[in-house]
Scaffold this motif. Structure first.
Motif, PDB file in Angstrom:
ATOM      1  N   ARG A  60      86.989  73.026  41.920  1.00 44.83           N
ATOM      2  CA  ARG A  60      86.528  72.072  40.898  1.00 44.83           C
ATOM      3  C   ARG A  60      86.680  72.634  39.485  1.00 44.83           C
ATOM      4  O   ARG A  60      87.098  71.925  38.571  1.00 44.83           O
ATOM      5  CB  ARG A  60      85.049  71.690  41.115  1.00 44.83           C
ATOM      6  N   GLY A  61      86.339  73.898  39.296  1.00 41.56           N
ATOM      7  CA  GLY A  61      86.449  74.495  37.969  1.00 41.56           C
ATOM      8  C   GLY A  61      87.886  74.550  37.489  1.00 41.56           C
ATOM      9  O   GLY A  61      88.176  74.253  36.325  1.00 41.56           O
ATOM     10  N   LEU A  63      90.356  72.602  38.506  1.00 43.36           N
ATOM     11  CA  LEU A  63      90.790  71.234  38.249  1.00 43.36           C
ATOM     12  C   LEU A  63      90.295  70.755  36.879  1.00 43.36           C
ATOM     13  O   LEU A  63      91.036  70.099  36.139  1.00 43.36           O
ATOM     14  CB  LEU A  63      90.307  70.290  39.355  1.00 43.36           C
ATOM     15  N   ARG A  64      89.061  71.110  36.525  1.00 39.41           N
ATOM     16  CA  ARG A  64      88.545  70.721  35.199  1.00 39.41           C
ATOM     17  C   ARG A  64      89.349  71.396  34.088  1.00 39.41           C
ATOM     18  O   ARG A  64      89.691  70.766  33.086  1.00 39.41           O
ATOM     19  CB  ARG A  64      87.062  71.080  35.078  1.00 39.41           C
ATOM     20  N   ARG A  65      89.666  72.675  34.241  1.00 42.35           N
ATOM     21  CA  ARG A  65      90.447  73.378  33.210  1.00 42.35           C
ATOM     22  C   ARG A  65      91.849  72.788  33.093  1.00 42.35           C
ATOM     23  O   ARG A  65      92.354  72.605  31.989  1.00 42.35           O
ATOM     24  CB  ARG A  65      90.492  74.880  33.505  1.00 42.35           C
ATOM     25  N   SER A  67      92.663  69.761  33.714  1.00 42.88           N
ATOM     26  CA  SER A  67      92.556  68.402  33.161  1.00 42.88           C
ATOM     27  C   SER A  67      92.557  68.388  31.637  1.00 42.88           C
ATOM     28  O   SER A  67      92.802  67.349  31.027  1.00 42.88           O
ATOM     29  CB  SER A  67      91.292  67.704  33.681  1.00 42.88           C
ATOM     30  N   LEU A  68      92.332  69.519  31.019  1.00 41.82           N
ATOM     31  CA  LEU A  68      92.307  69.619  29.557  1.00 41.82           C
ATOM     32  C   LEU A  68      93.665  69.971  28.961  1.00 41.82           C
ATOM     33  O   LEU A  68      93.797  70.051  27.742  1.00 41.82           O
ATOM     34  CB  LEU A  68      91.279  70.684  29.133  1.00 41.82           C
ATOM     35  N   ALA A  74      93.291  63.930  32.392  1.00 44.00           N
ATOM     36  CA  ALA A  74      91.844  63.914  32.650  1.00 44.00           C
ATOM     37  C   ALA A  74      91.507  63.582  34.104  1.00 44.00           C
ATOM     38  O   ALA A  74      90.499  64.055  34.634  1.00 44.00           O
ATOM     39  CB  ALA A  74      91.154  62.933  31.707  1.00 44.00           C
ATOM     40  N   ALA A  77      90.294  66.199  36.820  1.00 41.78           N
ATOM     41  CA  ALA A  77      88.905  66.641  36.954  1.00 41.78           C
ATOM     42  C   ALA A  77      88.136  65.810  37.976  1.00 41.78           C
ATOM     43  O   ALA A  77      87.187  66.298  38.588  1.00 41.78           O
ATOM     44  CB  ALA A  77      88.206  66.575  35.595  1.00 41.78           C
ATOM     45  N   ALA A  78      88.535  64.564  38.181  1.00 44.19           N
ATOM     46  CA  ALA A  78      87.831  63.669  39.104  1.00 44.19           C
ATOM     47  C   ALA A  78      88.388  63.736  40.527  1.00 44.19           C
ATOM     48  O   ALA A  78      87.766  63.235  41.458  1.00 44.19           O
ATOM     49  CB  ALA A  78      87.917  62.230  38.594  1.00 44.19           C
ATOM     50  N   SER A 149      97.181  64.409  41.138  1.00 39.95           N
ATOM     51  CA  SER A 149      95.844  64.274  41.712  1.00 39.95           C
ATOM     52  C   SER A 149      95.957  63.476  43.008  1.00 39.95           C
ATOM     53  O   SER A 149      96.783  62.574  43.124  1.00 39.95           O
ATOM     54  CB  SER A 149      94.904  63.594  40.717  1.00 39.95           C
TER      55      SER A 149
END
Length: 179
Positions: A60-61, A63-65, A67-68, A74, A77-78, A149
């Motif tokens: 998850r972390g 994927l969030r990085r 996504s930026l 974006a 991140a989901a 994704s």
């Protein structure tokens, strides 16, 4: 059966593929991911070079990085899973990015056939692509520019999307020469 009838399921599959940017909070079984990757690995490439490698990301972390790192990334991140495409331009030559795009489309169509949603993310500018490669621990000569994704679709939040829908008519985008 005529060719037109045989092609109808494939045509329906291709023409109904849409980008999914919202995902249900439901894991994707490893067996489904493997089926999608198997379809992608059978994608043709110039001179059968296969200049791609697939990295399956579920952290998850991370994927969030990731996504930026792109203007339209974006959705990473989901997503419960993303597949990052690493490309070797030395092996693939001038066709490397085109071949990677073909693999991405095969992966997305296979996911669609299994009831999974998908959406590509491009890492631009090149500094973002380089950072994505570092985050995914990709070594030279491999480069990362795209992630896809994957997950079970969820309804989009209420409101109007800024992204246009529909397709241009065929006669507006096609020119026949000598046919």
């Amino acid at each position: 059966m005529g060719g037109e009838q045989l092609g109808e399921p494939l045509h329906a599959q291709v023409s109904s593929l849409r980008a999914t940017r919202w995902f249900a909070d439901r894991p994707v079984p490893a067996s489904e991911i493997v089926r999608v990757l198997e379809a992608a690995r059978w994608t043709g490439s110039a001179r059968n070079r296969q200049p791609w490698r697939f990295l399956v990301i579920g952290d998850r972390g991370l994927l969030r990085r990731l996504s930026l790192l792109g203007g339209y990334a974006a959705h990473l991140a989901a997503a419960p899973i993303a597949v990052v495409l690493a490309v070797d331009h030395a092996v693939g030559g001038e066709d490397a990015e085109f071949d990677a795009g073909r693999a991405a489309q095969s992966l997305m169509l296979a996911a669609h056939g299994l009831g999974l949603g998908s959406c590509p993310a491009s890492f631009f500018p090149s500094s973002n692509a380089d950072q994505a490669g570092r985050l995914c621990k990709v070594q030279t000569p491999w480069k990362v520019r795209t992630a896809i994704s994957l997950g079970y679709p969820a309804p989009a939040p209420p409101g109007r999307s800024a992204i246009p829908t529909g397709r241009l008519p065929l006669d507006r985008i096609t020119r026949w020469i000598g046919c």
